[in-house]
Design an enzyme around this catalytic site. Sequence first.
Site, mmCIF file in Angstrom:
data_model
loop_
_atom_site.group_PDB
_atom_site.id
_atom_site.type_symbol
_atom_site.label_atom_id
_atom_site.label_comp_id
_atom_site.label_asym_id
_atom_site.label_seq_id
_atom_site.Cartn_x
_atom_site.Cartn_y
_atom_site.Cartn_z
ATOM 1 N N ASN A 7 0.847 -1.192 0.000
ATOM 2 C CA ASN A 7 0.000 0.000 0.000
ATOM 3 C C ASN A 7 0.888 1.249 0.000
ATOM 4 O O ASN A 7 1.728 1.417 0.881
ATOM 5 C CB ASN A 7 -0.891 -0.041 1.258
ATOM 6 N N ARG A 18 2.977 18.945 1.625
ATOM 7 C CA ARG A 18 3.491 20.192 1.047
ATOM 8 C C ARG A 18 2.717 20.612 -0.191
ATOM 9 O O ARG A 18 3.043 21.610 -0.819
ATOM 10 C CB ARG A 18 4.970 20.011 0.672
ATOM 11 N N HIS A 43 -5.855 3.561 -1.593
ATOM 12 C CA HIS A 43 -7.193 3.909 -1.104
ATOM 13 C C HIS A 43 -7.517 5.313 -1.588
ATOM 14 O O HIS A 43 -6.898 6.282 -1.144
ATOM 15 C CB HIS A 43 -7.172 3.849 0.436
ATOM 16 N N ARG A 45 -9.698 8.060 -1.158
ATOM 17 C CA ARG A 45 -10.685 8.468 -0.158
ATOM 18 C C ARG A 45 -11.550 9.589 -0.699
ATOM 19 O O ARG A 45 -11.123 10.383 -1.538
ATOM 20 C CB ARG A 45 -9.976 8.944 1.109
ATOM 21 N N HIS A 50 -4.904 11.667 0.576
ATOM 22 C CA HIS A 50 -3.581 11.224 0.102
ATOM 23 C C HIS A 50 -3.598 10.882 -1.392
ATOM 24 O O HIS A 50 -3.169 11.684 -2.208
ATOM 25 C CB HIS A 50 -2.962 10.124 0.978
ATOM 26 N N HIS A 191 -3.757 -4.723 7.708
ATOM 27 C CA HIS A 191 -3.874 -3.616 8.658
ATOM 28 C C HIS A 191 -3.022 -3.871 9.903
ATOM 29 O O HIS A 191 -3.236 -4.839 10.619
ATOM 30 C CB HIS A 191 -5.307 -3.336 9.101
HETATM 31 N N1 PXP Z 1 -5.843 -3.118 4.186
HETATM 32 C C1 PXP Z 1 -6.782 -2.152 4.251
HETATM 33 C C2 PXP Z 1 -8.165 -2.479 3.782
HETATM 34 C C3 PXP Z 1 -6.470 -0.860 4.711
HETATM 35 O O1 PXP Z 1 -7.420 0.086 4.735
HETATM 36 C C4 PXP Z 1 -5.149 -0.580 5.111
HETATM 37 C C5 PXP Z 1 -4.796 0.789 5.592
HETATM 38 O O2 PXP Z 1 -4.838 1.691 4.559
HETATM 39 C C6 PXP Z 1 -4.195 -1.603 5.005
HETATM 40 C C7 PXP Z 1 -4.562 -2.874 4.565
HETATM 41 C C8 PXP Z 1 -2.760 -1.391 5.354
HETATM 42 O O3 PXP Z 1 -2.626 -1.136 6.712
HETATM 43 P P1 PXP Z 1 -1.217 -0.694 7.260
HETATM 44 O O4 PXP Z 1 -0.885 0.634 6.641
HETATM 45 O O5 PXP Z 1 -1.447 -0.612 8.736
HETATM 46 O O6 PXP Z 1 -0.222 -1.753 6.868
#
Ligand code: PXP
Length: 243
Positions: A7, A18, A43, A45, A50, A191
Amino acid sequence: MARLGVNVDHVATLRQARGGREPDPIAAAVLAELAGADGIVVHLREDRRHIQDRDLQILRQTVQSKLDLEMAADEAMVKIALSVRPDFVTLVPERRQELTTEGGLDVAGHRERIKDIIARLHEGDIPVSLFIEPDLEQVRTAHKVGADLVELHTGRYANAVSFKDVQTEFDNIVQAAKLSGKLAMRVNAGHGLNYFNVSRLLTVPEIEEYNIGHSIMARALLVGMDRAVREMKALIDSQTQIP
Ligand code: PXP
């Protein structure tokens, strides 16, 4: 062998701090792939804090592995997904004030809306993953609404401190992964995973992909993207049980 999805949202967060052009998440994605990432995750959003629409469009043209678009279960995002066509979509909960994605999607509580959104994405031939807590009712409902995959939320496991709590959260993940497998849904996990807590999850054979952002980006800041991704990839490759 299980896969690693990297990610790159945090690279965009640093750029947005910035409001300029660097660092570019596109460059980060290229380096992550060269270091062995099996997928790139972003992601988009609603508040665009971001990742920007421009990032998603360029990533769609440049990602060689798989592009996983995390997004809220809403109409505007469905339109974007159908036009950009990521390799799959992961539906996540989104509340404006949260620091990151807190808690999984409440599929059971928003069943009809999620079912409808999955059907729309399926019409566009886009497989859909649901980011859910490792909870058996959520897994069953995910299956009923037509999810192709689930991504089990590993935040509670990652945040657990005592041996007992770690064990309890790990067991929940094992049970949810088993049931997902039985229901023929593929299983991802993510996560809060880092170079230490990921090891134990690697013993869960149903988990096919780990989606990791923060810990890899934090390490990349100190040792470089290439090394940070390679080290996580090597850890996953050395221990996963998937044949
Ligand atoms: N999976 C999902 C669905 C998420 O929303 C996130 C956070 O953006 C992650 C994985 C990655 O989590 P982390 O940044 O804590 O590794």
